[in-house]
Design an enzyme around this catalytic site. Structure first.
Site, PDB file in Angstrom:
ATOM      1  N   SER A   1       0.836  -1.210   0.000  1.00  0.00           N
ATOM      2  CA  SER A   1       0.000   0.000   0.000  1.00  0.00           C
ATOM      3  C   SER A   1       0.867   1.255   0.000  1.00  0.00           C
ATOM      4  O   SER A   1       0.566   2.239  -0.678  1.00  0.00           O
ATOM      5  CB  SER A   1      -0.920  -0.006   1.215  1.00  0.00           C
ATOM      6  OG  SER A   1      -0.147   0.111   2.383  1.00  0.00           O
TER       7      SER A   1
ATOM      8  N   ARG B   1       0.353   3.377  -3.467  1.00  0.00           N
ATOM      9  CA  ARG B   1      -0.366   4.646  -3.325  1.00  0.00           C
ATOM     10  C   ARG B   1       0.360   5.761  -4.090  1.00  0.00           C
ATOM     11  O   ARG B   1      -0.234   6.468  -4.904  1.00  0.00           O
ATOM     12  CB  ARG B   1      -0.503   5.028  -1.865  1.00  0.00           C
ATOM     13  CG  ARG B   1      -1.176   6.379  -1.661  1.00  0.00           C
ATOM     14  CD  ARG B   1      -1.287   6.746  -0.195  1.00  0.00           C
ATOM     15  NE  ARG B   1      -2.068   5.759   0.549  1.00  0.00           N
ATOM     16  CZ  ARG B   1      -1.569   4.890   1.383  1.00  0.00           C
ATOM     17  NH1 ARG B   1      -0.260   4.851   1.597  1.00  0.00           N
ATOM     18  NH2 ARG B   1      -2.332   4.047   2.013  1.00  0.00           N
TER      19      ARG B   1
ATOM     20  N   ASN C   1      -0.836   7.342  -7.821  1.00  0.00           N
ATOM     21  CA  ASN C   1      -1.127   8.770  -7.978  1.00  0.00           C
ATOM     22  C   ASN C   1      -0.284   9.394  -9.076  1.00  0.00           C
ATOM     23  O   ASN C   1      -0.786  10.146  -9.913  1.00  0.00           O
ATOM     24  CB  ASN C   1      -0.884   9.493  -6.659  1.00  0.00           C
ATOM     25  CG  ASN C   1      -2.097   9.452  -5.770  1.00  0.00           C
ATOM     26  OD1 ASN C   1      -3.032  10.204  -5.974  1.00  0.00           O
ATOM     27  ND2 ASN C   1      -2.104   8.542  -4.823  1.00  0.00           N
TER      28      ASN C   1
END
Lengths: 156, 280
Positions: B210, B214, B218
């Protein structure tokens, strides 16, 4: 999205950068900041100390001024007392002196009077003797009647 | 629009902009290096940390210069964040590591502001036809960071609690230690140990995933949107006008994303590392 050797190469450069930051970037600046913080804290403490000292000093100076005032008042009071004493003493002295002078003068006057009396007496006795001599020239021996004449002169 | 004759189709354009400059260093697909990711991140790292070092080297405890004040603001900001999360001697490692993560990730993210096609032209001009500017839109880069943090996490957990303490924690938290003195404990205690271990395993696997995905997601999505806007701009005058307006809007919004993602990445790093220091 394929994992390959880039991962490890990137991890190595990450490790190098962390090492660099831990070793060369963070400590000097942190040190500078901490030294400055300490200096500021010291400065504030010194300011606070200065203020308390100033307060104490002004308190002390006020006390000193009060003391001085009190003592000045005491000295003035003493001086006034001394001045009145002196005046009183001078008055007393003057009075005594005056009395003495008066007494002296009185004594002198008395003496003068006595002397005048004496000389008067003398003169009167001489006059009396002269008168008596003239009256009694013939019949009275001056030497024989001297005792009586003296007694008369003394009564004068 | 595009830099190559063969990339004039939309999919070709996107594929071209999203392909790495690879160099094979052995047999198999694993033994390749993404030169663009490594060189861009390396240059950024050297430039920004060189800059920090240059400022910090002349740091004075007296009245700071403007650039020193700026670096002090940055370091003070990081230090405050770390202080709130980590309760120990943060100056020895955690805080400088957080600074490294934040600054480096921020710089790598900020490469996203470079206009894709202008940079494409520029790279083409100096002879690089496949070159990506944003290292954090390469999953290798983000995963490398997350994996390094993960290894640090395990290192600190073992350092603080000892190898025995760490293994004990793997099997005895978060659900607690089974009581082997009772009959139920002997019969079902191993189930509790297994449940704890499974839970920890999931946690240990999900944390780096994660953490890295993440940031990667993005940045990658940001790049793709820029590319799509570029494609639209290629369709004609209307497309150019609206593509430019939306591109500007997306760039402005991206300023937030770039900083926010760098901040989140740093905060998670600090949180993971401080969690490793705490006993359950």
């Amino acid at each position: 999205m394929n994992i390959n050797l880039t991962l490890f190469a990137q991890a190595i450069s990450f490790a190098v950068l962390i090492w660099f930051t831990v070793k060369f970037v963070w400590p000097p600046l942190l040190n500078a900041i901490e030294v400055r913080q300490k200096e500021i804290a010291d400065g504030l403490a010194a300011g606070e100390r200065g203020r308390t000292e100033l307060e104490q000093a002004s308190k002390r100076s006020a006390e000193a001024i009060n003391d001085a005032k009190q003592r000045a008042a005491e000295i003035i009071a003493q001086a006034e007392k001394r001045a009145t004493d002196l005046v009183e003493e001078a008055k007393g002295n003057a009075k005594a002196e005056g009395d003495r002078i008066i007494t002296g003068a009185k004594a002198e006057v008395e003496q003068e009077v006595n002397r005048a009396k004496e000389s008067l007496r003398q003169q009167v006795s001489e006059l009396a003797i002269a008168g008596a001599e003239k009256i009694l020239r013939k019949e009275i021996d001056a030497k024989a009647h001297a005792e009586i004449l003296d007694a008369i002169a003394k009564e004068l | 629009m595009a830099t190559h004759e063969s990339t004039m189709t939309p999919s070709g354009y996107i594929a071209h902009h999203l392909s790495f400059n690879t160099k094979s260093v052995g047999d198999g697909s694993f033994w390749t290096l993404h030169l663009d990711t490594l060189i861009m991140s390396g240059i950024l790292g050297i430039v920004i940390f060189g800059l920090l070092w240059w400022v910090v080297r002349g740091a004075t405890s007296g009245v700071p210069t403007k650039r020193q004040a700026f670096v002090e603001l940055l370091i003070g900001f990081i230090d405050d964040q770390v202080k709130n999360i980590f309760h120990g001697d943060r100056h020895k490692f955690i805080a400088p590591a957080a600074l490294t993560v934040f600054v480096w990730v921020l710089m790598m993210n900020a490469m996203d502001f470079l206009p894709v096609d202008v940079m494409g032209k520029f790279y083409g001009f100096i002879g690089l036809h496949e070159w990506r500017s944003v290292p954090t839109s390469d999953v290798n880069a983000t995963f490398a960071l997350a994996l390094s943090v993960w290894l640090l996490m395990i290192f600190f957990a073992i350092k603080v609690k000892g190898i025995g303490g760490w293994i004990h924690e793997l099997f005895c938290s978060p659900f607690g230690t089974p009581n082997f003195k009772s009959i139920w404990g002997i019969l079902f205690g191993w189930l509790l140990l297994l449940a704890n271990f499974a839970f920890n395993l999931i946690e240990y696997i999900s944390k780096p995933l994660s953490h890295s995905l993440r940031l990667f997601g993005n940045m990658y999505a940001g790049e793709v949107i820029f590319l799509l806007l570029g494609l639209w701009a290629a369709t004609g005058l209307t497309g150019t006008i609206f593509g430019a307006i939306l591109g500007a809007g997306w760039s402005i919004f991206h300023i937030l994303i770039v900083v926010l993602q760098a901040f989140i990445f740093m905060m998670l790093t600090v949180v993971y590392l401080s969690m490793a220091h705490e006993s359950h």
